[in-house]
Every structure is written in C-alpha cells, then in structure tokens.
Design a protein around this motif. Structure first.
Motif: not given
Length: 179
Positions: A73, A151, A130, A153, A91-92, A128
């Motif tokens: 990540s 979630i 999501q 990724v 992120s996320l 990446s």
C-alpha cells in the motif's frame, strides 16, 4: 466490535447502495517500486531476509528483486501534499466519503485483512482502486450510533496482474450525549 442492540435502521440510501461493488478512486502511483524503499523499510524493522538485500539470493529465490508484501500500500498511498494537487490527499477515500455522507464524525477500523498474490517487484508501477463491499444499517455500540462498512483496496501492477487486496472493516459513528 459488535453491536449491543438490534439494528436501529436497516435502510441504505440509493446513492450508497449504487456504489457497492463499483470501482472507485483508481490511482496509479507517481513513482515505481524502488530498492531504496525496500532497504529503508527492512532496516526500520531489522528485517535481514536476504531476498531483500542480496541480489543473487533474490534472483535464485524469487526470480529477481522484490519488495516486502507489507509495503504494497505504500506505493499507492498519496502524499498528504503534492505540487499541483488540490485539497487534502487521502488514502481510503471511500471511508471518508461514507463518514461525510452519513454525518459520522468519528470512525475506527475494526478489522484489516491482507491477501497477497503476485510478488511486488522493483520497477513495478502500482495502481490501486477501492471497492465498497457493504454498508450496515445503523447500529448502537458502546462507542455510539453508526454504521459498519467493508472496503477492499485492490492493487495491480503495470501488466494488470493482481498484487494484493486489503480489506478494511470500519465503524463510523456519532458519540451519544452522556446521561
């Protein structure tokens, strides 16, 4: 973290339901997997595994230099700030979108599972994306009233090969006033 009561509200807004299973926030890293990141990471945790330090061992064992899976990540996370970028880089992002959408100012991650596939090789460029997997109805826990969400990724290399998947379970909530 388990709910202490039955669900308070099982309804899910249509706009959120439409996001379940859809790919969001696809991002290709701004830099390739670098050997210096591998060495710095390994040095920080005293990881002396020769596949990360010795080119011959890496060639013999893994077919060439690789990065520790735990760094996957790191290659796809945005820097908090970058020249020309607008606003805060997070992120996320799906997690933060859900907090905002439901008006849930607090959140914790209750679970994280990583599954690794192809090795992350020096020189790879990681992309990446999501995927919102689920959102619960409202639940009351000891922390407050909120919702759980899952979630994933996904991480792919420049050839489209799946490198790994991180799965997060979060709980966004509002603290209730003390009695």
């Amino acid at each position: 973290m388990t709910a202490t009561n039955t669900p308070l509200d099982d309804t899910l807004p249509e706009d959120v339901a439409a996001q379940i299973g859809a790919y969001q926030y696809e991002k290709t890293a701004d830099f390739p997997v670098e050997q210096s990141y591998v060495w710095t990471s390994c040095a920080s945790v005293f990881n002396g595994n020769p596949i990360y330090w010795d080119p011959k061992a890496a060639e013999d064992i893994t077919g060439g230099p690789i990065s520790p899976p735990s760094l996957l990540s790191a290659y796809a996370r945005p820097h908090y700030w970058a020249p020309g970028a607008e606003g805060e880089q997070l992120s996320l992002q799906v997690h933060f979108d859900l907090k905002k959408r439901f008006g849930l100012p607090e959140a914790i991650m209750t679970d994280n599972t990583n599954v690794f596939y192809e090795p992350l090789r020096v020189g790879d460029v990681v992309t990446s994306r999501q995927v919102l997997k689920s959102v619960s109805g409202e639940k009351r826990t000891k922390l407050g009233v909120g919702r759980f969400w899952v979630i994933d990724v996904e991480y792919h290399n420049q050839n489209g090969e799946l490198l790994g998947t991180e799965s997060y379970t979060g709980y966004g909530y509002r603290r209730e006033a003390s009695a």
